[in-house]
Motif scaffolding. Sequence first.
Motif, PDB file in Angstrom:
ATOM      1  N   SER A   1       3.305  -7.978   0.976  1.00  0.00           N
ATOM      2  CA  SER A   1       2.741  -7.049  -0.009  1.00  0.00           C
ATOM      3  C   SER A   1       1.249  -6.816   0.246  1.00  0.00           C
ATOM      4  N   THR A   2       0.557  -7.832   0.731  1.00  0.00           N
ATOM      5  CA  THR A   2      -0.848  -7.664   1.083  1.00  0.00           C
ATOM      6  C   THR A   2      -0.996  -6.697   2.241  1.00  0.00           C
ATOM      7  N   LEU A   3      -0.145  -6.857   3.255  1.00  0.00           N
ATOM      8  CA  LEU A   3      -0.208  -5.948   4.397  1.00  0.00           C
ATOM      9  C   LEU A   3       0.224  -4.539   4.015  1.00  0.00           C
ATOM     10  N   GLN A   4       1.141  -4.423   3.068  1.00  0.00           N
ATOM     11  CA  GLN A   4       1.519  -3.098   2.589  1.00  0.00           C
ATOM     12  C   GLN A   4       0.340  -2.406   1.919  1.00  0.00           C
ATOM     13  N   ALA A   5      -0.465  -3.162   1.203  1.00  0.00           N
ATOM     14  CA  ALA A   5      -1.658  -2.584   0.579  1.00  0.00           C
ATOM     15  C   ALA A   5      -2.626  -2.087   1.647  1.00  0.00           C
ATOM     16  N   VAL A   6      -2.801  -2.859   2.716  1.00  0.00           N
ATOM     17  CA  VAL A   6      -3.674  -2.430   3.809  1.00  0.00           C
ATOM     18  C   VAL A   6      -3.094  -1.196   4.487  1.00  0.00           C
ATOM     19  N   GLN A   7      -1.792  -1.205   4.760  1.00  0.00           N
ATOM     20  CA  GLN A   7      -1.131  -0.046   5.375  1.00  0.00           C
ATOM     21  C   GLN A   7      -1.317   1.202   4.516  1.00  0.00           C
ATOM     22  N   ALA A   8      -1.034   1.070   3.228  1.00  0.00           N
ATOM     23  CA  ALA A   8      -1.093   2.222   2.330  1.00  0.00           C
ATOM     24  C   ALA A   8      -2.505   2.790   2.224  1.00  0.00           C
ATOM     25  N   THR A   9      -3.498   1.937   2.099  1.00  0.00           N
ATOM     26  CA  THR A   9      -4.860   2.445   1.953  1.00  0.00           C
ATOM     27  C   THR A   9      -5.392   3.040   3.252  1.00  0.00           C
ATOM     28  N   MET A  10      -4.988   2.503   4.395  1.00  0.00           N
ATOM     29  CA  MET A  10      -5.403   3.109   5.665  1.00  0.00           C
ATOM     30  C   MET A  10      -4.745   4.482   5.854  1.00  0.00           C
TER      31      MET A  10
END
Length: 167
Positions: free
Chosen positions: A59-68
């Motif tokens: 979920s942390t990496l999804q947040a990074v993916q989504a914001t990028m």
Amino acid sequence: MLVLLAFIIIFHITSAALLFISTIDNAWWVGEDFFADVWRVCFNSTNCTEINDTFQGYSTLQAVQATMILSTILCCISFLIFVLQLFRLKQGERFVLTSIIQLMSCLCVMIAASIYTDRREDLHRDNADLYALTSEGTYGYAFILAWVAFACTFTSGLMYLILRKRK
């Protein structure tokens, strides 16, 4: 005035290119025999593991993916709005909408890079099988490009805020 306009357009396109490269490329965390980013982890440049919901901290990496991704999209939208405003605005008006969208892009890339900086150690440590292989690494050039893109989008957002349409 044309030279200034050409510089701004080239600077904005460069910012978008930096965002695309840092979002897509597999070099956020690199080591001797591996490359890792927010999408996958590759060992020996051939054995790649996609990061999916079985990965601890997904979920942390999804947040990074989504914001990028959002940052890249906002940067492209702000460029299109700039081109439209270039022909639609009256003389003397500012490119405020373009500036706001570009600054939102700046905020998104800052959030993504900050989350990755803060949680990178936890992400690798929570996945013990990968941690042994990826613990000895450094931040890669895609991660650094994300921070450079932050500076570029921030600068261009301020330039649009200050810029007035002149003859």
